[in-house]
Design a protein around this motif. Structure first.
Motif, short mmCIF file in Angstrom:
data_model
loop_
_atom_site.label_atom_id
_atom_site.label_comp_id
_atom_site.label_asym_id
_atom_site.label_seq_id
_atom_site.Cartn_x
_atom_site.Cartn_y
_atom_site.Cartn_z
N GLN A 85 0.84 -1.21 0.00
CA GLN A 85 0.00 0.00 0.00
C GLN A 85 0.86 1.25 0.00
OE1 GLN A 85 0.52 -2.13 2.41
NE2 GLN A 85 1.11 -0.94 4.21
N LYS A 86 2.12 1.14 0.39
CA LYS A 86 3.07 2.27 0.38
C LYS A 86 4.15 2.05 -0.67
CE LYS A 86 0.95 4.60 3.49
NZ LYS A 86 0.15 5.76 3.00
N ALA A 140 7.80 1.31 0.25
CA ALA A 140 8.75 2.31 0.77
C ALA A 140 9.39 1.74 2.03
CB ALA A 140 8.02 3.61 1.08
N ALA A 177 9.69 2.14 -3.42
CA ALA A 177 9.66 3.60 -3.64
C ALA A 177 10.71 4.33 -2.81
CB ALA A 177 8.27 4.14 -3.33
N GLN A 198 13.16 5.48 0.41
CA GLN A 198 12.91 5.86 1.80
C GLN A 198 11.44 6.23 2.00
OE1 GLN A 198 14.57 6.08 4.78
NE2 GLN A 198 12.68 6.94 5.63
N ALA A 223 7.09 9.56 4.68
CA ALA A 223 6.24 9.92 5.82
C ALA A 223 7.08 9.99 7.09
CB ALA A 223 5.11 8.91 5.97
N PHE A 226 10.17 10.91 7.23
CA PHE A 226 11.00 12.10 7.19
C PHE A 226 10.21 13.37 7.45
CE2 PHE A 226 15.11 10.85 4.75
CZ PHE A 226 15.35 9.88 5.71
N TYR A 278 20.88 13.03 8.38
CA TYR A 278 20.68 12.17 7.22
C TYR A 278 21.92 11.31 6.95
CZ TYR A 278 16.26 14.34 5.68
OH TYR A 278 14.96 14.75 5.59
N VAL A 315 21.71 7.32 6.68
CA VAL A 315 22.08 6.58 5.46
C VAL A 315 23.16 5.54 5.76
CG1 VAL A 315 23.34 6.87 3.29
CG2 VAL A 315 21.31 8.20 3.73
N GLY A 346 14.04 6.33 -6.17
CA GLY A 346 14.95 6.76 -5.11
C GLY A 346 15.84 5.61 -4.69
N ALA A 347 15.93 5.42 -3.36
CA ALA A 347 16.77 4.33 -2.86
C ALA A 347 16.25 2.97 -3.33
CB ALA A 347 16.82 4.38 -1.34
N ALA A 396 14.52 9.58 -8.11
CA ALA A 396 13.56 10.56 -7.58
C ALA A 396 14.19 11.61 -6.66
CB ALA A 396 12.48 9.80 -6.81
N PHE A 397 15.47 11.46 -6.38
CA PHE A 397 16.10 12.27 -5.32
C PHE A 397 15.99 13.78 -5.57
CE2 PHE A 397 18.23 8.19 -5.86
CZ PHE A 397 18.21 7.65 -4.59
N ILE A 456 13.00 15.90 -4.66
CA ILE A 456 12.77 16.34 -3.27
C ILE A 456 14.01 17.00 -2.69
CG2 ILE A 456 10.90 14.71 -2.76
CD1 ILE A 456 13.05 12.92 -1.37
N ASP A 460 21.56 8.53 -3.56
CA ASP A 460 22.33 7.78 -2.56
C ASP A 460 22.05 6.30 -2.70
OD1 ASP A 460 19.90 7.29 -1.30
OD2 ASP A 460 20.24 8.62 0.39
O1 T3D Z 1 18.89 9.83 5.23
C1 T3D Z 1 18.35 9.19 4.33
O2 T3D Z 1 18.04 7.97 4.50
C2 T3D Z 1 18.02 9.83 3.03
C3 T3D Z 1 17.72 8.79 2.04
C4 T3D Z 1 16.91 8.96 1.03
C5 T3D Z 1 16.71 7.85 0.09
C6 T3D Z 1 15.52 8.03 -0.81
O3 T3D Z 1 14.98 7.03 -1.22
S1 T3D Z 1 14.99 9.60 -1.20
C7 T3D Z 1 13.72 9.28 -2.39
C8 T3D Z 1 12.46 8.78 -1.74
N1 T3D Z 1 11.47 8.33 -2.70
C9 T3D Z 1 10.80 9.17 -3.47
O4 T3D Z 1 10.98 10.37 -3.48
C10 T3D Z 1 9.71 8.55 -4.34
C11 T3D Z 1 8.36 9.07 -3.87
N2 T3D Z 1 7.29 8.45 -4.62
C12 T3D Z 1 6.99 8.83 -5.87
O5 T3D Z 1 7.62 9.69 -6.47
C13 T3D Z 1 5.83 8.15 -6.50
O6 T3D Z 1 5.02 7.60 -5.47
C14 T3D Z 1 6.24 7.02 -7.47
C15 T3D Z 1 6.93 7.62 -8.70
C16 T3D Z 1 7.17 6.00 -6.80
C17 T3D Z 1 4.96 6.27 -7.94
O7 T3D Z 1 4.01 7.21 -8.38
P1 T3D Z 1 2.49 6.74 -8.57
O8 T3D Z 1 1.72 7.92 -9.06
O9 T3D Z 1 2.44 5.50 -9.40
O10 T3D Z 1 1.98 6.28 -7.11
P2 T3D Z 1 1.59 7.23 -5.87
O11 T3D Z 1 0.11 7.44 -5.88
O12 T3D Z 1 2.45 8.43 -5.82
O13 T3D Z 1 1.99 6.29 -4.62
C18 T3D Z 1 1.20 5.16 -4.24
C19 T3D Z 1 1.18 5.11 -2.73
O14 T3D Z 1 2.51 4.87 -2.25
C20 T3D Z 1 0.74 6.42 -2.10
O15 T3D Z 1 0.10 6.09 -0.90
P3 T3D Z 1 -1.37 6.69 -0.56
O16 T3D Z 1 -1.26 8.17 -0.66
O17 T3D Z 1 -2.25 6.10 -1.61
O18 T3D Z 1 -1.66 6.17 0.81
C21 T3D Z 1 2.06 7.11 -1.81
O19 T3D Z 1 1.98 8.06 -0.78
C22 T3D Z 1 2.89 5.91 -1.36
N3 T3D Z 1 4.32 6.17 -1.53
C23 T3D Z 1 5.01 6.19 -2.68
N4 T3D Z 1 6.28 6.49 -2.43
C24 T3D Z 1 6.41 6.63 -1.10
C25 T3D Z 1 5.15 6.44 -0.52
N5 T3D Z 1 4.94 6.55 0.79
C26 T3D Z 1 6.02 6.86 1.56
N6 T3D Z 1 7.24 7.06 1.07
C27 T3D Z 1 7.48 6.95 -0.25
N7 T3D Z 1 8.73 7.09 -0.73
#
Ligand code: T3D
Length: 263
Positions: free
Chosen positions: A25-26, A29, A65, A67, A70, A72, A81, A85, A113-114, A136-137, A140, A145
């Motif tokens: 559902q997330k 992530a 998806a 990190q 929510a 953060f 951070y 990491v 992202g990660a 995706a980094f 935001i 990383d």
């Molecule tokens: O110190 C450290 O650790 C820093 C490290 C950072 C490492 C990282 O990974 S930074 C990058 C983090 N990830 C992102 O920025 C990706 C965020 N998500 C998206 O951009 C999009 O969700 C996707 C491109 C992956 C998919 O888009 P889409 O339109 O197909 O789906 P959606 O509707 O956006 O997402 C579906 C659900 O998953 C939704 O939940 P909800 O609202 O229906 O309850 C969404 O909130 C949830 N979700 C997706 N990505 C994340 C997430 N929830 C929490 N964290 C996420 N990263």
């Protein structure tokens, strides 16, 4: 593994372990619980000589998806951070790379992202035709990383790595194969059987030689030719003492298929 994992499943199909990220559902992530579960799973896998290949995939629509954002949104300025990491994603990447066996990502949906970096940390990637990779980094205000700054230039070259990291544009499975980021793309319904078939095939091979090959190839990518030649020589000596090498020679001499035990 200490305690039952809540956010992943770790199943076994003979010598193949199947690790499924499971917060569908997330979009799978990675939150703190998943970090704990993944690190526990990697410790379990590293200690289990019966596991001869690992398949990593995601439950539901996404591979991962990255990190969990929510988590953060709740942190304050004291949250480091860099420390996070180091203690989390970096350990996962090194844990996957240090497993002395083939690790295959079955990329079933978006890897962002990660999550994209974790897919790149696996040794091979088979993509569903619904897969995509998103750096995706920058979207935001973060830098890539979890190893993406190391994996991407090696796989696709510096120019393309910068383009993907700056624009955050999604790369689908077919383009990922064309760029060298993935090994193959298959129809979605065939992803799990095809990935499992490859994992089983690799798991029936001389596991210690494959594990040493993995170490040598990754080291070779960043060493000089003389260093690589010397490392090959050292590993060949070790491989020559494995029972699978003796079985390989015996099978060749006796004109029969080899039966490798992974030792
Ligand atoms: O110190 C450290 O650790 C820093 C490290 C950072 C490492 C990282 O990974 S930074 C990058 C983090 N990830 C992102 O920025 C990706 C965020 N998500 C998206 O951009 C999009 O969700 C996707 C491109 C992956 C998919 O888009 P889409 O339109 O197909 O789906 P959606 O509707 O956006 O997402 C579906 C659900 O998953 C939704 O939940 P909800 O609202 O229906 O309850 C969404 O909130 C949830 N979700 C997706 N990505 C994340 C997430 N929830 C929490 N964290 C996420 N990263």
């Amino acid at each position: 593994m200490a305690g039952d994992p809540e956010t992943i499943t770790l199943d076994h199909d003979g010598p193949v372990a199947v690790l499924t990220l499971s917060r569908p559902q997330k979009y799978n992530a990675v939150n703190a619980a998943m970090q704990r579960d993944l690190q526990g799973a990697l410790r379990t896998l590293a200690a289990d000589p019966g596991v001869r290949a690992l398949l990593v995939t995601g439950a539901g629509k996404a591979f991962c998806a990255g990190q969990d954002l929510a988590e953060f949104s709740a942190v304050d300025e004291s949250f480091r951070y860099d420390e996070h990491v180091r203690a989390t994603f970096n350990r996962l990447v090194l844990g996957l790379r240090e497993l002395p066996l083939p690790v295959i990502a079955a990329v079933n949906g978006v890897a962002a992202g990660a999550g994209a970096s974790l897919a790149l940390a696996c040794d091979l990637r088979i993509c569903s035709d619904r897969a995509s990779f998103v750096q995706a980094f920058a979207r935001i205000g973060l830098v890539p990383d979890t190893g993406s700054t190391w994996f991407l230039p090696q796989l696709v070259g510096v120019g393309k790595a910068l383009e993907l990291a700056w624009t955050g544009e999604a790369v689908d499975g077919a383009e990922a194969v064309a760029l060298g980021m993935a090994n193959s793309v298959v129809p979605h319904e065939q992803l799990q059987p095809r990935a499992l078939e490859l994992a089983q095939r690799l798991a029936s091979m001389p596991t210690r030689a494959l594990g040493m090959t993995k170490r040598a190839i990754y080291r070779g990518a960043t060493s000089t030719l003389p260093e690589a030649l010397e490392y090959e020589a050292q590993l060949q000596q070790v491989a020559s003492r494995t029972s699978d090498h003796h079985e390989g020679i015996a099978a060749f001499t006796q004109k029969r298929p080899p039966v490798f035990a992974g030792r």
